[in-house]
Design a protein around this motif. Structure first.
Motif, mmCIF file in Angstrom:
data_model
loop_
_atom_site.group_PDB
_atom_site.id
_atom_site.type_symbol
_atom_site.label_atom_id
_atom_site.label_comp_id
_atom_site.label_asym_id
_atom_site.label_seq_id
_atom_site.Cartn_x
_atom_site.Cartn_y
_atom_site.Cartn_z
ATOM 1 N N CYS A 22 0.871 -1.177 0.000
ATOM 2 C CA CYS A 22 0.000 0.000 0.000
ATOM 3 C C CYS A 22 0.906 1.225 0.000
ATOM 4 O O CYS A 22 1.700 1.403 0.926
ATOM 5 C CB CYS A 22 -0.890 0.001 1.225
ATOM 6 N N VAL A 23 0.790 2.037 -1.036
ATOM 7 C CA VAL A 23 1.590 3.248 -1.135
ATOM 8 C C VAL A 23 0.724 4.453 -0.825
ATOM 9 O O VAL A 23 -0.336 4.633 -1.435
ATOM 10 C CB VAL A 23 2.217 3.384 -2.535
ATOM 11 N N ALA A 24 1.178 5.262 0.119
ATOM 12 C CA ALA A 24 0.458 6.470 0.511
ATOM 13 C C ALA A 24 1.084 7.693 -0.132
ATOM 14 O O ALA A 24 2.305 7.797 -0.236
ATOM 15 C CB ALA A 24 0.478 6.614 2.030
ATOM 16 N N SER A 25 0.248 8.625 -0.553
ATOM 17 C CA SER A 25 0.728 9.898 -1.107
ATOM 18 C C SER A 25 -0.186 11.004 -0.632
ATOM 19 O O SER A 25 -1.260 10.767 -0.098
ATOM 20 C CB SER A 25 0.773 9.841 -2.637
ATOM 21 N N GLY A 26 0.277 12.234 -0.851
ATOM 22 C CA GLY A 26 -0.487 13.379 -0.383
ATOM 23 C C GLY A 26 0.021 13.832 0.965
ATOM 24 O O GLY A 26 1.216 13.808 1.219
ATOM 25 N N TYR A 27 -0.887 14.244 1.852
ATOM 26 C CA TYR A 27 -0.495 14.735 3.172
ATOM 27 C C TYR A 27 -0.273 13.554 4.101
ATOM 28 O O TYR A 27 -1.103 13.201 4.930
ATOM 29 C CB TYR A 27 -1.579 15.663 3.721
ATOM 30 N N THR A 28 0.894 12.894 3.949
ATOM 31 C CA THR A 28 1.175 11.687 4.717
ATOM 32 C C THR A 28 1.834 11.972 6.057
ATOM 33 O O THR A 28 2.085 11.052 6.831
ATOM 34 C CB THR A 28 2.070 10.744 3.910
ATOM 35 N N GLY A 47 -11.113 -5.923 10.714
ATOM 36 C CA GLY A 47 -9.719 -5.523 10.809
ATOM 37 C C GLY A 47 -8.816 -6.735 10.788
ATOM 38 O O GLY A 47 -9.140 -7.767 11.377
ATOM 39 N N VAL A 48 -7.695 -6.616 10.118
ATOM 40 C CA VAL A 48 -6.740 -7.711 9.992
ATOM 41 C C VAL A 48 -5.460 -7.400 10.750
ATOM 42 O O VAL A 48 -4.996 -8.192 11.558
ATOM 43 C CB VAL A 48 -6.426 -7.979 8.511
ATOM 44 N N ALA A 49 -4.882 -6.227 10.483
ATOM 45 C CA ALA A 49 -3.628 -5.845 11.116
ATOM 46 C C ALA A 49 -3.523 -4.329 11.105
ATOM 47 O O ALA A 49 -3.987 -3.681 10.169
ATOM 48 C CB ALA A 49 -2.440 -6.451 10.362
ATOM 49 N N GLU A 50 -2.929 -3.776 12.140
ATOM 50 C CA GLU A 50 -2.719 -2.339 12.192
ATOM 51 C C GLU A 50 -1.381 -2.060 12.858
ATOM 52 O O GLU A 50 -0.878 -2.868 13.643
ATOM 53 C CB GLU A 50 -3.859 -1.623 12.922
ATOM 54 N N ILE A 51 -0.808 -0.897 12.516
ATOM 55 C CA ILE A 51 0.487 -0.504 13.061
ATOM 56 C C ILE A 51 0.469 0.992 13.300
ATOM 57 O O ILE A 51 -0.011 1.757 12.460
ATOM 58 C CB ILE A 51 1.629 -0.931 12.094
ATOM 59 N N ARG A 66 0.412 -15.911 10.951
ATOM 60 C CA ARG A 66 0.407 -16.127 9.502
ATOM 61 C C ARG A 66 0.569 -14.836 8.708
ATOM 62 O O ARG A 66 1.178 -14.851 7.635
ATOM 63 C CB ARG A 66 -0.902 -16.814 9.087
ATOM 64 N N LEU A 67 0.028 -13.744 9.197
ATOM 65 C CA LEU A 67 0.107 -12.467 8.500
ATOM 66 C C LEU A 67 0.944 -11.490 9.316
ATOM 67 O O LEU A 67 0.819 -11.444 10.547
ATOM 68 C CB LEU A 67 -1.295 -11.879 8.268
ATOM 69 N N THR A 68 1.770 -10.722 8.624
ATOM 70 C CA THR A 68 2.657 -9.770 9.289
ATOM 71 C C THR A 68 2.606 -8.445 8.538
ATOM 72 O O THR A 68 2.767 -8.417 7.315
ATOM 73 C CB THR A 68 4.110 -10.278 9.300
ATOM 74 N N THR A 69 2.423 -7.349 9.277
ATOM 75 C CA THR A 69 2.420 -6.036 8.648
ATOM 76 C C THR A 69 3.698 -5.295 8.995
ATOM 77 O O THR A 69 4.275 -5.499 10.066
ATOM 78 C CB THR A 69 1.178 -5.217 9.046
ATOM 79 N N SER A 70 4.145 -4.448 8.079
ATOM 80 C CA SER A 70 5.341 -3.657 8.312
ATOM 81 C C SER A 70 5.265 -2.394 7.467
ATOM 82 O O SER A 70 4.438 -2.295 6.552
ATOM 83 C CB SER A 70 6.601 -4.456 7.954
ATOM 84 N N LYS A 71 6.132 -1.423 7.797
ATOM 85 C CA LYS A 71 6.156 -0.157 7.052
ATOM 86 C C LYS A 71 7.556 0.082 6.505
ATOM 87 O O LYS A 71 8.555 -0.427 7.021
ATOM 88 C CB LYS A 71 5.762 1.004 7.966
ATOM 89 N N ALA A 72 7.637 0.883 5.465
ATOM 90 C CA ALA A 72 8.911 1.274 4.872
ATOM 91 C C ALA A 72 8.759 2.670 4.271
ATOM 92 O O ALA A 72 7.667 3.240 4.261
ATOM 93 C CB ALA A 72 9.331 0.275 3.802
ATOM 94 N N ASN A 73 9.877 3.196 3.794
ATOM 95 C CA ASN A 73 9.864 4.503 3.117
ATOM 96 C C ASN A 73 9.265 5.582 3.997
ATOM 97 O O ASN A 73 8.349 6.308 3.591
ATOM 98 C CB ASN A 73 9.110 4.423 1.790
ATOM 99 N N ALA A 74 9.785 5.677 5.217
ATOM 100 C CA ALA A 74 9.341 6.685 6.181
ATOM 101 C C ALA A 74 7.852 6.570 6.455
ATOM 102 O O ALA A 74 7.177 7.566 6.718
ATOM 103 C CB ALA A 74 9.698 8.085 5.685
ATOM 104 N N GLY A 75 7.354 5.354 6.401
ATOM 105 C CA GLY A 75 5.954 5.124 6.729
ATOM 106 C C GLY A 75 4.999 5.348 5.592
ATOM 107 O O GLY A 75 3.779 5.248 5.776
ATOM 108 N N ASN A 76 5.506 5.629 4.394
ATOM 109 C CA ASN A 76 4.614 5.864 3.264
ATOM 110 C C ASN A 76 4.259 4.597 2.496
ATOM 111 O O ASN A 76 3.451 4.650 1.561
ATOM 112 C CB ASN A 76 5.246 6.873 2.306
ATOM 113 N N THR A 77 4.871 3.494 2.854
ATOM 114 C CA THR A 77 4.523 2.212 2.248
ATOM 115 C C THR A 77 4.203 1.218 3.351
ATOM 116 O O THR A 77 4.962 1.081 4.306
ATOM 117 C CB THR A 77 5.669 1.661 1.383
ATOM 118 N N LEU A 78 3.088 0.548 3.207
ATOM 119 C CA LEU A 78 2.637 -0.446 4.176
ATOM 120 C C LEU A 78 2.586 -1.794 3.480
ATOM 121 O O LEU A 78 2.121 -1.885 2.345
ATOM 122 C CB LEU A 78 1.249 -0.074 4.703
ATOM 123 N N TYR A 79 3.067 -2.820 4.167
ATOM 124 C CA TYR A 79 3.066 -4.162 3.608
ATOM 125 C C TYR A 79 2.227 -5.100 4.465
ATOM 126 O O TYR A 79 2.078 -4.906 5.670
ATOM 127 C CB TYR A 79 4.484 -4.733 3.536
#
Length: 121
Positions: A22-28, A47-51, A66-79
């Motif tokens: 999930c890629v976020a853009s705009g006022y992130t 709801g499945v996962a939140e961070i 079984r499912l793992t969530t994580s963030k990257a790119n200063a929080g602008n990408t969610l996996y």
């Protein structure tokens, strides 16, 4: 405004894996909660996962281990790494975010359009 775009859905067999992005853009700035929700046909959204912005995570009992969530790119990408998938995981998966902190899968303000995950037996 924040725009969210999901990708990575598809069809797999039981036991297979997928990674949603999930890629976020705009006022992130100050997105304090990002999460994944899903909705199967005829069922309510869940709801499945939140961070949160501190990195604290929360998972639905049905996906723990079984499912793992994580963030990257200063929080602008969610996996969402999805392993050992089961037919009950079949649903449209949505990415969501909010400037408020996570509150146990409370409704969030910004939503993507979703990506379909189908698991066959």
């Amino acid at each position: 405004q924040v725009q969210l775009v999901e990708s990575g859905g598809g069809s797999v067999e039981t036991g297979g894996s997928l990674r949603l992005s999930c890629v976020a853009s705009g006022y992130t700035y100050s997105q304090h909660c990002m999460g994944w929700f899903r909705q199967a046909p005829g069922k309510e959204r869940e709801g499945v996962a939140e961070i949160d912005s501190y990195g604290s995570k929360n998972y639905a009992d049905s996906v723990k281990g079984r499912l793992t969530t994580s963030k990257a790119n200063a929080g602008n990408t969610l996996y969402l790494q999805m392993n050992n998938l089961k037919p009950k995981d079949t649903a449209m998966y949505y990415c969501a975010s909010d400037h408020k902190y996570c509150e146990g899968f409370a409704d969030l303000h910004y939503w993507g359009r979703g990506t379909q995950v189908t698991v066959s037996s």
